[in-house]
Design a protein around this motif. Structure first.
Motif, PDB file in Angstrom:
ATOM      1  N   GLU A  42       0.932  -1.688  -0.501  1.00 38.09           N
ATOM      2  CA  GLU A  42       0.279  -0.035   0.261  1.00 38.09           C
ATOM      3  C   GLU A  42       0.897   1.396   0.024  1.00 38.09           C
ATOM      4  O   GLU A  42       0.500   2.247  -0.509  1.00 38.09           O
ATOM      5  N   TRP A  43       2.091   1.000   0.874  1.00 38.67           N
ATOM      6  CA  TRP A  43       2.923   2.091   0.961  1.00 38.67           C
ATOM      7  C   TRP A  43       3.707   2.590  -0.095  1.00 38.67           C
ATOM      8  O   TRP A  43       3.467   3.760  -1.011  1.00 38.67           O
ATOM      9  N   MET A  44       3.920   1.345  -1.373  1.00 37.05           N
ATOM     10  CA  MET A  44       4.754   1.640  -2.408  1.00 37.05           C
ATOM     11  C   MET A  44       3.893   2.365  -3.627  1.00 37.05           C
ATOM     12  O   MET A  44       4.108   3.248  -4.061  1.00 37.05           O
ATOM     13  N   ALA A  45       2.299   2.317  -3.113  1.00 40.64           N
ATOM     14  CA  ALA A  45       1.511   2.325  -4.070  1.00 40.64           C
ATOM     15  C   ALA A  45       0.826   4.211  -4.291  1.00 40.64           C
ATOM     16  O   ALA A  45       1.393   4.568  -5.316  1.00 40.64           O
ATOM     17  N   ARG A  46       1.351   4.216  -2.609  1.00 41.60           N
ATOM     18  CA  ARG A  46       0.764   5.824  -2.749  1.00 41.60           C
ATOM     19  C   ARG A  46       2.063   6.783  -2.890  1.00 41.60           C
ATOM     20  O   ARG A  46       2.077   7.625  -3.067  1.00 41.60           O
ATOM     21  N   GLU A  47       3.377   6.243  -2.984  1.00 42.65           N
ATOM     22  CA  GLU A  47       5.138   6.508  -3.138  1.00 42.65           C
ATOM     23  C   GLU A  47       5.413   6.171  -4.580  1.00 42.65           C
ATOM     24  O   GLU A  47       6.295   6.882  -5.315  1.00 42.65           O
ATOM     25  N   GLY A  48       3.860   5.700  -5.572  1.00 38.49           N
ATOM     26  CA  GLY A  48       4.890   6.295  -7.271  1.00 38.49           C
ATOM     27  C   GLY A  48       5.638   4.959  -7.713  1.00 38.49           C
ATOM     28  O   GLY A  48       6.190   5.129  -7.862  1.00 38.49           O
ATOM     29  N   LEU A  49       5.878   3.516  -6.588  1.00 39.73           N
ATOM     30  CA  LEU A  49       6.597   3.452  -6.831  1.00 39.73           C
ATOM     31  C   LEU A  49       6.331   1.534  -7.261  1.00 39.73           C
ATOM     32  O   LEU A  49       5.155   1.508  -7.099  1.00 39.73           O
ATOM     33  N   GLU A  50       7.377   0.415  -8.319  1.00 40.89           N
ATOM     34  CA  GLU A  50       7.139  -0.179  -8.217  1.00 40.89           C
ATOM     35  C   GLU A  50       7.693  -1.546  -7.593  1.00 40.89           C
ATOM     36  O   GLU A  50       9.218  -1.409  -7.999  1.00 40.89           O
ATOM     37  N   MET A  51       7.030  -2.586  -8.627  1.00 37.97           N
ATOM     38  CA  MET A  51       7.606  -3.448  -7.584  1.00 37.97           C
ATOM     39  C   MET A  51       8.721  -4.046  -8.815  1.00 37.97           C
ATOM     40  O   MET A  51       8.463  -4.384  -9.680  1.00 37.97           O
ATOM     41  N   ALA A  52      10.032  -4.354  -8.134  1.00 38.83           N
ATOM     42  CA  ALA A  52      10.667  -4.781  -9.193  1.00 38.83           C
ATOM     43  C   ALA A  52      11.359  -6.124  -9.124  1.00 38.83           C
ATOM     44  O   ALA A  52      12.277  -6.281  -9.468  1.00 38.83           O
ATOM     45  N   GLY A  53      10.662  -6.958  -8.217  1.00 36.42           N
ATOM     46  CA  GLY A  53      11.259  -8.188  -8.130  1.00 36.42           C
ATOM     47  C   GLY A  53      10.225  -8.767  -7.251  1.00 36.42           C
ATOM     48  O   GLY A  53       9.484  -8.254  -6.878  1.00 36.42           O
ATOM     49  N   PRO A  54      10.801 -10.231  -6.733  1.00 34.49           N
ATOM     50  CA  PRO A  54       9.727 -10.682  -5.666  1.00 34.49           C
ATOM     51  C   PRO A  54       9.842 -10.748  -3.914  1.00 34.49           C
ATOM     52  O   PRO A  54      10.901 -10.048  -3.634  1.00 34.49           O
ATOM     53  N   CYS A  55       8.954 -10.449  -3.481  1.00 36.47           N
ATOM     54  CA  CYS A  55       8.898  -9.854  -2.381  1.00 36.47           C
ATOM     55  C   CYS A  55       9.877 -10.861  -0.845  1.00 36.47           C
ATOM     56  O   CYS A  55      10.422 -12.544  -1.655  1.00 36.47           O
ATOM     57  N   ARG A  56      10.158 -10.303  -0.005  1.00 29.54           N
ATOM     58  CA  ARG A  56      11.631 -11.504   0.912  1.00 29.54           C
ATOM     59  C   ARG A  56      11.338 -10.904   2.400  1.00 29.54           C
ATOM     60  O   ARG A  56      10.527 -10.239   3.204  1.00 29.54           O
ATOM     61  N   GLU A  57      11.586 -12.159   3.252  1.00 27.58           N
ATOM     62  CA  GLU A  57      11.321 -11.746   4.271  1.00 27.58           C
ATOM     63  C   GLU A  57      13.063 -11.922   4.854  1.00 27.58           C
ATOM     64  O   GLU A  57      14.028 -13.213   4.547  1.00 27.58           O
ATOM     65  N   ILE A  58      13.751 -10.842   5.835  1.00 23.18           N
ATOM     66  CA  ILE A  58      15.073 -10.771   6.106  1.00 23.18           C
ATOM     67  C   ILE A  58      15.383 -11.094   7.485  1.00 23.18           C
ATOM     68  O   ILE A  58      14.866 -10.252   8.096  1.00 23.18           O
ATOM     69  N   TYR A  59      16.176 -12.117   8.280  1.00 26.16           N
ATOM     70  CA  TYR A  59      16.274 -12.669   9.070  1.00 26.16           C
ATOM     71  C   TYR A  59      17.381 -12.115   9.682  1.00 26.16           C
ATOM     72  O   TYR A  59      18.508 -12.622   9.555  1.00 26.16           O
ATOM     73  N   PHE A  60      17.426 -11.319  10.971  1.00 25.75           N
ATOM     74  CA  PHE A  60      18.549 -11.076  11.030  1.00 25.75           C
ATOM     75  C   PHE A  60      19.004 -10.630  12.618  1.00 25.75           C
ATOM     76  O   PHE A  60      19.949 -10.164  12.798  1.00 25.75           O
ATOM     77  N   ALA A  61      17.864 -10.677  12.619  1.00 24.16           N
ATOM     78  CA  ALA A  61      18.297 -11.230  14.391  1.00 24.16           C
ATOM     79  C   ALA A  61      18.139 -12.909  14.689  1.00 24.16           C
ATOM     80  O   ALA A  61      18.864 -13.821  14.269  1.00 24.16           O
ATOM     81  N   ASP A  62      18.816 -13.053  15.896  1.00 21.61           N
ATOM     82  CA  ASP A  62      19.044 -14.856  16.143  1.00 21.61           C
ATOM     83  C   ASP A  62      17.396 -15.344  16.787  1.00 21.61           C
ATOM     84  O   ASP A  62      17.225 -14.673  17.791  1.00 21.61           O
ATOM     85  N   TRP A  63      16.585 -15.723  16.100  1.00 25.21           N
ATOM     86  CA  TRP A  63      15.808 -16.299  15.919  1.00 25.21           C
ATOM     87  C   TRP A  63      15.361 -16.629  17.748  1.00 25.21           C
ATOM     88  O   TRP A  63      14.281 -16.378  18.386  1.00 25.21           O
ATOM     89  N   ASP A  64      15.988 -17.894  18.114  1.00 22.48           N
ATOM     90  CA  ASP A  64      16.182 -18.351  19.028  1.00 22.48           C
ATOM     91  C   ASP A  64      16.594 -16.982  20.191  1.00 22.48           C
ATOM     92  O   ASP A  64      15.119 -17.771  21.238  1.00 22.48           O
ATOM     93  N   ALA A  65      17.172 -16.669  20.813  1.00 21.16           N
ATOM     94  CA  ALA A  65      16.757 -15.880  21.612  1.00 21.16           C
ATOM     95  C   ALA A  65      16.231 -15.004  22.196  1.00 21.16           C
ATOM     96  O   ALA A  65      15.613 -14.095  22.428  1.00 21.16           O
TER      97      ALA A  65
END
Length: 288
Positions: free
Chosen positions: A250-273
């Motif tokens: 929704e934010w991309m649409a409001r800002e006039g940005l186009e999708m340039a590739g597939p979505c992703r989840e970036i895991y930057f933290a220690d999940w178990d902790a």
């Protein structure tokens, strides 16, 4: 009991047994067909079924377990097990049921919000930003998987790739998962686990050795801009994470940005902790 109801001192006709078990003969025939309660004896000439009196408890137990919507394989496992172990199997099944119901309850609330026009209210709690990511070499593992198997696969595949990164000059950024198509209970993706590494030549050598067994590949991702929102460990659960992805879209649409590739989840933290309210993941889209 009449003579035609009792065949001998041990066996009961299906009618007499059904009366004792408080079940219908139709239900007993079904249990036989499903392999859950076989007659003690079947007359070869007439096809009549006969049961032992000590099978009554099993018949009643099967009927009660079916009222819990327990799958047939798990019913068979319970009725073939004795005592505390059988109780443990039932407890494990019911824990699974309650977990599923909790997820469905959350999904229903999420859908009520969408259907009642409260989408903007749901999306408003997510802060969306952009970040520029440099070109990077990534080692990957790809899998077609349904939603119920996805969390286990993510953990296992990223674990394998992070271990392999040591042979590829070391990891250079947070691991992430790319969705090339929807992953749900009806759609199996594929999903692709990715770990950025330092040494492209070493990575290609590693992938050549492991590729067939793990469906691994190496690719060089070009520099790109990501639109993302940061979420907590609790929000990673389905369907909360759907609202996060939709908030970014929704934010991309409001800002006039186009999708340039597939979505992703970036895991930057220690999940178990991490605790439920700790930030652990960015949900993101490449944009232009």
């Amino acid at each position: 009991m009449t003579e035609d109801a009792r065949v001998d001192d041990e066996l009961l006709t299906i009618g007499a047994f059904a009366a004792r078990a408080r079940l219908s003969p139709k239900a007993l025939r079904l249990y036989d067909r499903l392999g859950l309660l076989a007659p003690a004896q079947v007359d070869e000439a007439s096809g009549y079924r006969y049961y032992r009196a000590d099978q009554v408890e099993r018949a009643r137990l099967v009927a009660l377990l079916r009222q819990l919507d327990m799958p047939l394989a798990r019913i068979a496992e319970v009725v073939e097990t004795d005592g505390p172990e059988a109780a443990g199997l039932l407890a494990a099944y019911w824990t699974d049921v309650e977990t599923r119901l909790a997820g469905q309850r959350t999904l229903a609330e999420y859908l009520r919000g969408r259907l009642s026009g409260r989408s903007s209210e749901m999306y408003g709690k997510f802060v969306v930003e952009t970040v520029d990511v440099p070109a990077q070499t990534v080692i990957t593992e790809t899998r077609h998987t349904l939603a119920d198997e996805l969390p286990a696969w993510i953990g296992a595949s990223l674990g394998r790739l992070e271990a392999a990164a040591k042979e590829c000059g070391g990891a250079t950024a947070a691991p992430y998962v790319v969705y090339h198509a929807e992953v749900s209970m009806e759609s199996d993706g594929p999903a692709q686990a990715c770990v950025p590494v330092a040494d492209e030549a070493a990575a290609r050598k590693w992938a050549e050795a492991k590729g067939r067994a793990w469906e691994t590949k190496v690719r060089v991702e070009p520099a790109q801009r990501l639109a993302y929102t940061r979420i907590t460990k609790a929000q990673v659960a389905h369907p909360q994470i759907l609202a996060a992805f939709e908030a970014v879209e929704e934010w991309m649409a409001r800002e006039g940005l186009e999708m340039a590739g597939p979505c992703r989840e970036i895991y930057f933290a220690d999940w178990d902790a991490a605790g439920p309210e700790d930030a652990v993941c960015d949900v993101a889209f490449p944009v232009r």
